[in-house]
Write a protein that holds these residues in place. Structure first.
Motif, PDB file in Angstrom:
ATOM      1  N   GLU A   3      25.104  66.078  28.178  1.00  0.00           N
ATOM      2  CA  GLU A   3      26.324  66.320  27.410  1.00  0.00           C
ATOM      3  C   GLU A   3      27.447  65.398  27.874  1.00  0.00           C
ATOM      4  O   GLU A   3      28.229  64.889  27.071  1.00  0.00           O
ATOM      5  CB  GLU A   3      26.749  67.784  27.548  1.00  0.00           C
ATOM      6  CG  GLU A   3      27.976  68.166  26.762  1.00  0.00           C
ATOM      7  CD  GLU A   3      27.770  68.143  25.259  1.00  0.00           C
ATOM      8  OE1 GLU A   3      28.773  68.117  24.522  1.00  0.00           O
ATOM      9  OE2 GLU A   3      26.597  68.142  24.814  1.00  0.00           O
ATOM     10  N   CYS A 205      27.494  73.015  13.264  1.00  0.00           N
ATOM     11  CA  CYS A 205      28.058  71.809  13.852  1.00  0.00           C
ATOM     12  C   CYS A 205      27.114  70.617  13.682  1.00  0.00           C
ATOM     13  O   CYS A 205      25.894  70.749  13.786  1.00  0.00           O
ATOM     14  CB  CYS A 205      28.334  72.030  15.339  1.00  0.00           C
ATOM     15  SG  CYS A 205      29.303  70.715  16.127  1.00  0.00           S
ATOM     16  N   ASP A 207      25.536  67.038  15.006  1.00  0.00           N
ATOM     17  CA  ASP A 207      25.135  66.573  16.332  1.00  0.00           C
ATOM     18  C   ASP A 207      26.361  65.980  17.042  1.00  0.00           C
ATOM     19  O   ASP A 207      27.068  65.135  16.475  1.00  0.00           O
ATOM     20  CB  ASP A 207      24.037  65.518  16.180  1.00  0.00           C
ATOM     21  CG  ASP A 207      23.545  65.007  17.516  1.00  0.00           C
ATOM     22  OD1 ASP A 207      22.631  65.619  18.079  1.00  0.00           O
ATOM     23  OD2 ASP A 207      24.091  63.992  18.000  1.00  0.00           O
ATOM     24  N   HIS A 208      26.616  66.433  18.258  1.00  0.00           N
ATOM     25  CA  HIS A 208      27.807  65.986  18.969  1.00  0.00           C
ATOM     26  C   HIS A 208      27.853  64.466  19.108  1.00  0.00           C
ATOM     27  O   HIS A 208      28.925  63.853  18.996  1.00  0.00           O
ATOM     28  CB  HIS A 208      27.854  66.635  20.354  1.00  0.00           C
ATOM     29  CG  HIS A 208      28.151  68.100  20.311  1.00  0.00           C
ATOM     30  ND1 HIS A 208      28.454  68.837  21.445  1.00  0.00           N
ATOM     31  CD2 HIS A 208      28.190  68.991  19.286  1.00  0.00           C
ATOM     32  CE1 HIS A 208      28.656  70.109  21.115  1.00  0.00           C
ATOM     33  NE2 HIS A 208      28.494  70.221  19.806  1.00  0.00           N
ATOM     34  N   GLU A 240      28.939  78.295  17.519  1.00  0.00           N
ATOM     35  CA  GLU A 240      29.320  78.088  18.908  1.00  0.00           C
ATOM     36  C   GLU A 240      29.326  76.608  19.291  1.00  0.00           C
ATOM     37  O   GLU A 240      30.100  76.172  20.140  1.00  0.00           O
ATOM     38  CB  GLU A 240      28.380  78.857  19.842  1.00  0.00           C
ATOM     39  CG  GLU A 240      28.668  80.343  19.894  1.00  0.00           C
ATOM     40  CD  GLU A 240      30.102  80.647  20.335  1.00  0.00           C
ATOM     41  OE1 GLU A 240      30.572  80.005  21.296  1.00  0.00           O
ATOM     42  OE2 GLU A 240      30.740  81.512  19.705  1.00  0.00           O
ATOM     43  N   SER A 241      28.474  75.824  18.644  1.00  0.00           N
ATOM     44  CA  SER A 241      28.416  74.406  18.956  1.00  0.00           C
ATOM     45  C   SER A 241      29.715  73.699  18.572  1.00  0.00           C
ATOM     46  O   SER A 241      30.156  72.769  19.258  1.00  0.00           O
ATOM     47  CB  SER A 241      27.227  73.760  18.242  1.00  0.00           C
ATOM     48  OG  SER A 241      27.073  72.413  18.626  1.00  0.00           O
ATOM     49  N   GLU A 244      32.275  74.567  21.244  1.00  0.00           N
ATOM     50  CA  GLU A 244      31.979  73.797  22.454  1.00  0.00           C
ATOM     51  C   GLU A 244      32.453  72.354  22.306  1.00  0.00           C
ATOM     52  O   GLU A 244      33.028  71.775  23.246  1.00  0.00           O
ATOM     53  CB  GLU A 244      30.477  73.836  22.742  1.00  0.00           C
ATOM     54  CG  GLU A 244      29.960  75.196  23.165  1.00  0.00           C
ATOM     55  CD  GLU A 244      28.431  75.259  23.166  1.00  0.00           C
ATOM     56  OE1 GLU A 244      27.789  74.190  22.963  1.00  0.00           O
ATOM     57  OE2 GLU A 244      27.886  76.354  23.371  1.00  0.00           O
TER      58      GLU A 244
END
Length: 270
Positions: A3, A205, A207-208, A240-241, A244
């Motif tokens: 992360e 969400c 993909d970060h 939740e993603s 975060e």
């Protein structure tokens, strides 16, 4: 990939800005607010923790004094007009639009005027003369009528300037021909550019790593002196993603000297 490491491209880009003595502006637009909810509370508290101003695009026809009372003691909250009812008037074969060319122009402008007046009365200290079209779509023929209502700015999704070359994989601008209609007297364009939601897939969400790539791309392409990185959220449907991601984004950017979070009113004024 950890992360921490997926954020490194953004950190590196901001570090280069700092080394060059430059700084990028960020702003946050959150759509579809109508009433106090646990999700809105979570967003406002998270933003407050990192001193991030929030622009709430509020649906006028569905809101009341309950929201204004809730926000009365909150700092750094701006209220924008999110259409009138957020109702689709386009036929099934077209993309959803409330402010399209499917109804008489005077009817649509009258509704926007009612929405403007309603929110200005409910939120006298935090109201901003900013129109956020539902689904980020508006018929260009309506633009000339917005300043007469009182609007000073419009916010959709995509770059404020037409790209000079094909965009390598970046999201297609939802605003259609709106970019080509600017600049125009009496109306600024203050867009969002990075959407955290995967609307066409999981409806959670994205993909970060992909969101971060969008932020870095925006930093590379924008005019730092005149434009900002607009982050688009929808608190009512966050998983939740998303929470975060926003927590980490706020943490990194709020502490970095090469970026600052701005009120949308400041962006409109400049």
């Amino acid at each position: 990939m950890t992360e921490t490491s997926i954020w490194q491209p953004m950190v590196d880009r901001l570090d280069r800005l700092r080394a060059a003595g430059r700084r990028a502006d960020f702003w946050l637009r959150d759509d579809d607010a109508v009433a106090p909810t646990a999700e809105l509370d979570r967003l406002v508290d998270l933003a407050d923790r990192f001193s991030v101003p929030v622009t709430l695009a509020v649906i006028p026809a569905h809101t009341s004094g309950e929201l204004s009372h809730y926000l009365a003691s909150r700092d750094d909250i701006s209220i924008a007009v999110h259409g009138w009812t957020h109702q689709n008037h386009a036929p099934p074969a077209e993309k959803r639009q409330e402010l399209g060319g499917h109804r008489p122009r005077e009817v649509v402008l009258d509704e926007l005027g009612r929405g403007y007046s309603h929110l200005r009365v409910l939120h006298p200290s935090s109201f901003i003369p900013l129109l956020v079209p539902p689904w980020n779509r508006i018929d260009p023929g309506l633009l000339a009528g917005l300043p007469a209502i009182g609007f000073m700015a419009l916010s959709v999704f995509g770059p404020e300037r037409s790209p000079s070359k094909p965009d390598d994989g970046a999201k297609t601008m939802k605003s259609g021909s709106i970019t080509s209609a600017f600049p125009r007297p009496g109306l600024s364009l203050v867009n969002t550019h990075v959407d955290v939601m995967d609307w066409h897939g999981t409806r959670g969400c994205r993909d970060h790593r992909e969101i971060i790539q969008d932020i870095v791309r925006r930093l590379d392409e924008m005019n730092l002196a005149e434009e900002a990185v607009g982050i688009l959220t929808h608190h009512l449907v966050h998983d939740e993603s998303v929470w975060e991601f926003l927590s980490r984004l706020f943490e990194l950017t709020a502490a970095h000297p090469a970026c600052r979070w701005r009120r949308v009113g400041d962006l409109i004024a400049r």
